[in-house]
Design a protein around this motif. Sequence first.
Motif, PDB file in Angstrom:
ATOM      1  N   GLN A   9       0.831  -1.202   0.000  1.00 26.07           N
ATOM      2  CA  GLN A   9       0.000   0.000   0.000  1.00 26.07           C
ATOM      3  C   GLN A   9       0.868   1.256   0.000  1.00 26.07           C
ATOM      4  O   GLN A   9       2.014   1.234   0.472  1.00 26.07           O
ATOM      5  N   ALA A  10       0.308   2.331  -0.508  1.00 25.12           N
ATOM      6  CA  ALA A  10       1.010   3.608  -0.488  1.00 25.12           C
ATOM      7  C   ALA A  10       1.418   3.964   0.937  1.00 25.12           C
ATOM      8  O   ALA A  10       0.654   3.771   1.881  1.00 25.12           O
ATOM      9  N   GLY A  11       2.643   4.459   1.066  1.00 21.72           N
ATOM     10  CA  GLY A  11       3.186   4.777   2.376  1.00 21.72           C
ATOM     11  C   GLY A  11       3.971   3.643   3.002  1.00 21.72           C
ATOM     12  O   GLY A  11       4.670   3.849   4.004  1.00 21.72           O
ATOM     13  N   GLY A  12       3.868   2.460   2.421  1.00 18.71           N
ATOM     14  CA  GLY A  12       4.556   1.301   2.957  1.00 18.71           C
ATOM     15  C   GLY A  12       5.999   1.205   2.497  1.00 18.71           C
ATOM     16  O   GLY A  12       6.520   2.096   1.816  1.00 18.71           O
ATOM     17  N   SER A  13       6.642   0.094   2.887  1.00 21.62           N
ATOM     18  CA  SER A  13       8.051  -0.127   2.587  1.00 21.62           C
ATOM     19  C   SER A  13       8.278  -1.512   2.006  1.00 21.62           C
ATOM     20  O   SER A  13       7.510  -2.447   2.284  1.00 21.62           O
ATOM     21  N   LEU A  14       9.326  -1.628   1.222  1.00 22.31           N
ATOM     22  CA  LEU A  14       9.808  -2.902   0.716  1.00 22.31           C
ATOM     23  C   LEU A  14      11.329  -2.855   0.677  1.00 22.31           C
ATOM     24  O   LEU A  14      11.909  -1.780   0.518  1.00 22.31           O
ATOM     25  N   ARG A  15      11.961  -4.022   0.802  1.00 23.92           N
ATOM     26  CA  ARG A  15      13.390  -4.104   0.596  1.00 23.92           C
ATOM     27  C   ARG A  15      13.672  -5.103  -0.518  1.00 23.92           C
ATOM     28  O   ARG A  15      13.332  -6.276  -0.397  1.00 23.92           O
ATOM     29  N   LEU A  16      14.273  -4.614  -1.564  1.00 23.88           N
ATOM     30  CA  LEU A  16      14.675  -5.470  -2.666  1.00 23.88           C
ATOM     31  C   LEU A  16      16.087  -5.982  -2.430  1.00 23.88           C
ATOM     32  O   LEU A  16      16.919  -5.273  -1.857  1.00 23.88           O
TER      33      LEU A  16
END
Length: 128
Positions: free
Chosen positions: A13-20
């Motif tokens: 969701q918008a505002g969230g985070s991910l680590r690639l």
Amino acid sequence: QVQLVESGGGLVQAGGSLRLACAASGRMLMLSAMGWFRQAPGKEREFLAGISLNGGSTNYGDSVKGRFTISRDYAKNTLYLQMNSLKPEDTAVYYCAADFQPTNPRMVITTISEYDYWGQGTQVTVSS
């Protein structure tokens, strides 16, 4: 065989985070300047972040500056991209790339044509 394999993409969701993560084969990470790019449908591939071979310098594209962080773990032979405050316009396929044995180990490479090897990409979708 030279290989770069991205992982960590998904739906957020918008505002969230991910680590690639980008796992490199052999000694690729130790001998390359590295970068992250993305490409959305109908758009050109865009430079996001780069890190020099010696890890001492980083550079970011204007669209992600202050939100994304590039890092590299030599022991794990892996490149990372931490993405925070994600927006719907961040939706794209994300690629890591390697400029093998660059002329200047302290330089960040921002030009697509300078990169020698590319991963297959991982999809990131940000919902509003």
